[in-house]
Write a protein that holds these residues in place. Structure first.
Motif, PDB file in Angstrom:
ATOM      1  N   THR A   1       0.884  -1.179  -0.007  1.00 52.47           N
ATOM      2  CA  THR A   1      -0.073  -0.108  -0.013  1.00 52.47           C
ATOM      3  C   THR A   1       0.976   0.971  -0.170  1.00 52.47           C
ATOM      4  OG1 THR A   1      -0.110   0.444   2.432  1.00 52.47           O
ATOM      5  CG2 THR A   1      -1.689  -1.204   1.489  1.00 52.47           C
ATOM      6  N   PRO A   2       0.363   2.353  -0.148  1.00 52.95           N
ATOM      7  CA  PRO A   2       1.144   3.636  -0.333  1.00 52.95           C
ATOM      8  C   PRO A   2       2.034   3.862   1.004  1.00 52.95           C
ATOM      9  CG  PRO A   2      -0.965   4.397  -1.226  1.00 52.95           C
ATOM     10  CD  PRO A   2      -1.183   2.649  -0.635  1.00 52.95           C
ATOM     11  N   SER A   3       1.236   3.690   2.221  1.00 54.86           N
ATOM     12  CA  SER A   3       2.075   3.724   3.521  1.00 54.86           C
ATOM     13  C   SER A   3       3.027   2.698   3.554  1.00 54.86           C
ATOM     14  CB  SER A   3       1.068   4.090   4.579  1.00 54.86           C
ATOM     15  OG  SER A   3       0.211   2.942   4.824  1.00 54.86           O
ATOM     16  N   GLY A   4       3.142   1.426   2.833  1.00 57.53           N
ATOM     17  CA  GLY A   4       4.139   0.418   3.211  1.00 57.53           C
ATOM     18  C   GLY A   4       3.292  -0.570   3.849  1.00 57.53           C
ATOM     19  N   ARG A   5       2.103  -0.827   3.858  1.00 52.93           N
ATOM     20  CA  ARG A   5       1.584  -2.027   4.511  1.00 52.93           C
ATOM     21  C   ARG A   5       1.496  -3.103   3.253  1.00 52.93           C
ATOM     22  NH1 ARG A   5       0.815  -1.089   9.942  1.00 52.93           N
ATOM     23  NH2 ARG A   5      -0.187   0.899  10.237  1.00 52.93           N
ATOM     24  N   THR A   6       1.633  -4.432   3.827  1.00 57.98           N
ATOM     25  CA  THR A   6       1.797  -5.478   2.925  1.00 57.98           C
ATOM     26  C   THR A   6       0.933  -6.604   3.121  1.00 57.98           C
ATOM     27  OG1 THR A   6       3.370  -6.392   4.484  1.00 57.98           O
ATOM     28  CG2 THR A   6       4.348  -4.994   2.713  1.00 57.98           C
ATOM     29  N   ALA A   7       0.520  -7.257   2.090  1.00 59.72           N
ATOM     30  CA  ALA A   7      -0.383  -8.457   1.994  1.00 59.72           C
ATOM     31  C   ALA A   7       0.168  -9.211   1.084  1.00 59.72           C
ATOM     32  CB  ALA A   7      -1.823  -7.930   1.636  1.00 59.72           C
ATOM     33  N   LEU A   8       0.211 -10.469   1.309  1.00 63.26           N
ATOM     34  CA  LEU A   8       0.603 -11.495   0.599  1.00 63.26           C
ATOM     35  C   LEU A   8      -0.512 -12.506   0.248  1.00 63.26           C
ATOM     36  CD1 LEU A   8       2.816 -12.994  -1.012  1.00 63.26           C
ATOM     37  CD2 LEU A   8       3.319 -14.534   0.982  1.00 63.26           C
TER      38      LEU A   8
ATOM     39  N   ARG B   1       9.338 -17.049   9.392  1.00 67.53           N
ATOM     40  CA  ARG B   1      10.690 -15.982   9.123  1.00 67.53           C
ATOM     41  C   ARG B   1       9.942 -14.727   9.235  1.00 67.53           C
ATOM     42  NH1 ARG B   1      13.436 -16.973   3.507  1.00 67.53           N
ATOM     43  NH2 ARG B   1      14.437 -15.141   4.383  1.00 67.53           N
ATOM     44  N   TYR B   2       8.686 -14.482   9.157  1.00 62.66           N
ATOM     45  CA  TYR B   2       8.142 -13.025   9.324  1.00 62.66           C
ATOM     46  C   TYR B   2       7.297 -12.988  10.267  1.00 62.66           C
ATOM     47  CZ  TYR B   2      10.216 -11.656   4.780  1.00 62.66           C
ATOM     48  OH  TYR B   2      10.986 -11.461   3.638  1.00 62.66           O
ATOM     49  N   ASP B   3       6.949 -12.038  10.728  1.00 60.78           N
ATOM     50  CA  ASP B   3       5.775 -11.748  11.871  1.00 60.78           C
ATOM     51  C   ASP B   3       4.600 -11.313  10.943  1.00 60.78           C
ATOM     52  OD1 ASP B   3       4.433 -11.098  14.237  1.00 60.78           O
ATOM     53  OD2 ASP B   3       5.246  -9.243  14.535  1.00 60.78           O
ATOM     54  N   VAL B   4       3.602 -12.241  11.112  1.00 60.79           N
ATOM     55  CA  VAL B   4       2.499 -11.989  10.146  1.00 60.79           C
ATOM     56  C   VAL B   4       1.344 -11.720  11.240  1.00 60.79           C
ATOM     57  CG1 VAL B   4       0.771 -13.194   8.747  1.00 60.79           C
ATOM     58  CG2 VAL B   4       3.345 -13.731   8.357  1.00 60.79           C
ATOM     59  N   GLU B   5       0.808 -10.596  10.947  1.00 56.55           N
ATOM     60  CA  GLU B   5      -0.318 -10.068  11.675  1.00 56.55           C
ATOM     61  C   GLU B   5      -1.632 -10.895  11.865  1.00 56.55           C
ATOM     62  OE1 GLU B   5      -2.918  -6.026  12.053  1.00 56.55           O
ATOM     63  OE2 GLU B   5      -0.790  -5.802  11.958  1.00 56.55           O
ATOM     64  N   ARG B   6      -1.788 -11.186  10.556  1.00 66.59           N
ATOM     65  CA  ARG B   6      -3.053 -12.033  10.513  1.00 66.59           C
ATOM     66  C   ARG B   6      -3.193 -12.972   9.142  1.00 66.59           C
ATOM     67  NH1 ARG B   6      -7.417  -7.218   8.492  1.00 66.59           N
ATOM     68  NH2 ARG B   6      -5.826  -5.872   7.780  1.00 66.59           N
ATOM     69  N   VAL B   7      -3.992 -14.063   9.387  1.00 70.35           N
ATOM     70  CA  VAL B   7      -4.326 -14.825   8.169  1.00 70.35           C
ATOM     71  C   VAL B   7      -5.557 -14.926   7.883  1.00 70.35           C
ATOM     72  CG1 VAL B   7      -4.253 -17.235   7.338  1.00 70.35           C
ATOM     73  CG2 VAL B   7      -2.124 -16.051   8.129  1.00 70.35           C
TER      74      VAL B   7
ATOM     75  N   HIS C   1     -11.783 -16.999   8.932  1.00 67.94           N
ATOM     76  CA  HIS C   1     -12.282 -17.430   7.677  1.00 67.94           C
ATOM     77  C   HIS C   1     -13.179 -16.762   7.022  1.00 67.94           C
ATOM     78  CE1 HIS C   1     -11.873 -21.567  10.302  1.00 67.94           C
ATOM     79  NE2 HIS C   1     -10.896 -21.164   9.704  1.00 67.94           N
ATOM     80  N   ALA C   2     -12.524 -16.614   5.664  1.00 64.02           N
ATOM     81  CA  ALA C   2     -13.225 -15.752   4.888  1.00 64.02           C
ATOM     82  C   ALA C   2     -14.617 -16.112   4.502  1.00 64.02           C
ATOM     83  CB  ALA C   2     -12.483 -15.518   3.423  1.00 64.02           C
ATOM     84  N   ARG C   3     -15.498 -14.962   4.235  1.00 65.79           N
ATOM     85  CA  ARG C   3     -16.813 -14.947   3.895  1.00 65.79           C
ATOM     86  C   ARG C   3     -17.321 -13.929   2.897  1.00 65.79           C
ATOM     87  NH1 ARG C   3     -20.840 -17.991   6.946  1.00 65.79           N
ATOM     88  NH2 ARG C   3     -23.106 -17.419   6.538  1.00 65.79           N
ATOM     89  N   ARG C   4     -18.023 -14.115   2.173  1.00 69.21           N
ATOM     90  CA  ARG C   4     -18.508 -13.238   1.018  1.00 69.21           C
ATOM     91  C   ARG C   4     -19.211 -12.075   1.913  1.00 69.21           C
ATOM     92  NH1 ARG C   4     -21.698 -16.161  -1.948  1.00 69.21           N
ATOM     93  NH2 ARG C   4     -23.438 -15.844  -0.853  1.00 69.21           N
ATOM     94  N   GLY C   5     -18.894 -10.808   1.521  1.00 71.51           N
ATOM     95  CA  GLY C   5     -19.449  -9.696   2.359  1.00 71.51           C
ATOM     96  C   GLY C   5     -18.085  -9.028   3.201  1.00 71.51           C
ATOM     97  N   ASP C   6     -17.053  -9.941   3.625  1.00 67.79           N
ATOM     98  CA  ASP C   6     -16.141  -9.389   4.315  1.00 67.79           C
ATOM     99  C   ASP C   6     -15.509  -8.358   3.500  1.00 67.79           C
ATOM    100  OD1 ASP C   6     -16.623 -11.306   6.228  1.00 67.79           O
ATOM    101  OD2 ASP C   6     -14.860 -12.463   5.927  1.00 67.79           O
ATOM    102  N   LEU C   7     -15.185  -7.064   4.451  1.00 65.84           N
ATOM    103  CA  LEU C   7     -14.021  -6.063   3.800  1.00 65.84           C
ATOM    104  C   LEU C   7     -12.707  -5.870   4.995  1.00 65.84           C
ATOM    105  CD1 LEU C   7     -14.213  -3.835   1.528  1.00 65.84           C
ATOM    106  CD2 LEU C   7     -15.001  -2.336   3.266  1.00 65.84           C
ATOM    107  N   ILE C   8     -11.710  -6.168   3.831  1.00 67.91           N
ATOM    108  CA  ILE C   8     -10.445  -6.213   4.826  1.00 67.91           C
ATOM    109  C   ILE C   8      -9.614  -4.812   4.553  1.00 67.91           C
ATOM    110  CG2 ILE C   8      -8.217  -7.444   5.190  1.00 67.91           C
ATOM    111  CD1 ILE C   8      -9.563  -9.941   3.620  1.00 67.91           C
ATOM    112  N   THR C   9      -9.534  -4.071   5.623  1.00 66.49           N
ATOM    113  CA  THR C   9      -8.794  -2.843   5.628  1.00 66.49           C
ATOM    114  C   THR C   9      -7.468  -2.936   6.293  1.00 66.49           C
ATOM    115  OG1 THR C   9     -10.066  -2.281   7.487  1.00 66.49           O
ATOM    116  CG2 THR C   9     -11.139  -1.902   5.470  1.00 66.49           C
TER     117      THR C   9
ATOM    118  N   VAL D   1      -3.192 -13.990   2.906  1.00 65.25           N
ATOM    119  CA  VAL D   1      -4.367 -14.845   2.499  1.00 65.25           C
ATOM    120  C   VAL D   1      -3.930 -16.158   1.794  1.00 65.25           C
ATOM    121  CG1 VAL D   1      -6.466 -14.419   1.067  1.00 65.25           C
ATOM    122  CG2 VAL D   1      -5.629 -12.603   2.113  1.00 65.25           C
ATOM    123  N   LEU D   2      -4.390 -17.260   2.255  1.00 64.12           N
ATOM    124  CA  LEU D   2      -4.609 -18.437   1.484  1.00 64.12           C
ATOM    125  C   LEU D   2      -5.942 -18.511   0.842  1.00 64.12           C
ATOM    126  CD1 LEU D   2      -3.139 -21.157   0.923  1.00 64.12           C
ATOM    127  CD2 LEU D   2      -3.956 -21.790   3.001  1.00 64.12           C
TER     128      LEU D   2
END
Length: 248
Positions: free
Chosen positions: A10-17, A64-70, A98-106, A46-47
């Protein structure tokens, strides 16, 4: 390789894989080239579904990395790889949603960036894990990127019924490595991408991408990038425009 891995910054350096590809070394090398050498945290992993070509690289990554959430699908671990992944998450204490239709990840500090979950419904595990793939739309201003996992025709039909308003996108990460089980004509007509990116291994034994899918994408007017031919494909976005940079 014959798998998926998408890194978002993201512009401020947040990362998602999103997904981890079919092996540990390619993922580690790819991330190492794109994140600062001192960075040892990733905000989100996200898997999309727990198959080897999407999961393999993630197990070592969370060590190897400190992952905040999956975020992932709900599934019953049935093989050694899935069990190793679940064990790594417990060992590292990574929260799982657990992902579900309608979730908004910010992301904290990023009011203009979101990942919208379009699939699955969260109502149960399918016999075909591809049909449970987490499908996301990355939204940044007017720039929209659809990350389709390995969703096949049944999942696409469900999204056409339940998520029609959110399917349009400027860029489509083509599902299932360009297999003809996905990217149906009706789905593609609604998404109407300007750019399509196909993650696919060189000379893969499955013959991906399908010539039929390539024809559909051409007919839809999408510019096609393939990782077997173009190497890593980077989408650089601003709120009102984007451009593509290919490795070769």
């Amino acid at each position: 390789g014959q798998g998926d891995a998408t890194l978002v910054r993201t512009p401020s350096g947040r990362t998602a894989l999103i997904d981890g590809g079919p092996g540990v070394t390619p993922l580690a090398e790819g991330i190492g080239r794109r994140l600062p050498f001192w960075q040892r945290d990733i905000d989100l992993v996200v898997l999309t579904h727990p198959q080897q070509d999407h999961l393999m690289g993630l197990i070592e990554l969370v060590e190897r990395y400190d992952v905040e959430r999956v975020v992932q699908t709900a599934y019953e671990p049935r093989g050694n790889l899935q069990q190793a992944w679940d064990a790594a998450l417990r060992r590292e204490g990574v929260p799982v949603h657990h992902a579900r239709r309608g979730d908004l990840i910010t992301f904290e500090g990023e009011p203009d960036v979101a990942l919208r979950v379009l699939h699955p419904s969260g109502e149960g595990e399918s016999a075909n894990p591809n049909e449970d793939s987490v499908v996301l739309r990355l939204e940044y201003g007017s720039t929209l990127i659809l990350l389709a996992g390995d969703a096949e025709a049944d999942a696409e039909a469900e999204m056409l019924r339940e998520s029609l308003h959110y399917l349009s996108a400027d860029v489509l990460k083509v599902a299932h490595h360009g297999s003809d089980t996905s990217t149906t004509p009706t789905f593609l007509q609604v998404v109407a991408p300007q750019i399509a990116v196909i993650p696919v291994g060189t000379g893969n034994r499955l013959g991906h991408p399908s010539p039929d899918v390539l024809e559909r994408l051409e007919a839809a007017g999408a510019g096609v990038y393939r990782t077997d031919l173009d190497g890593t494909v980077e989408i650089v976005a601003e709120k009102d425009r984007f451009w593509v940079q290919a490795e070769r």
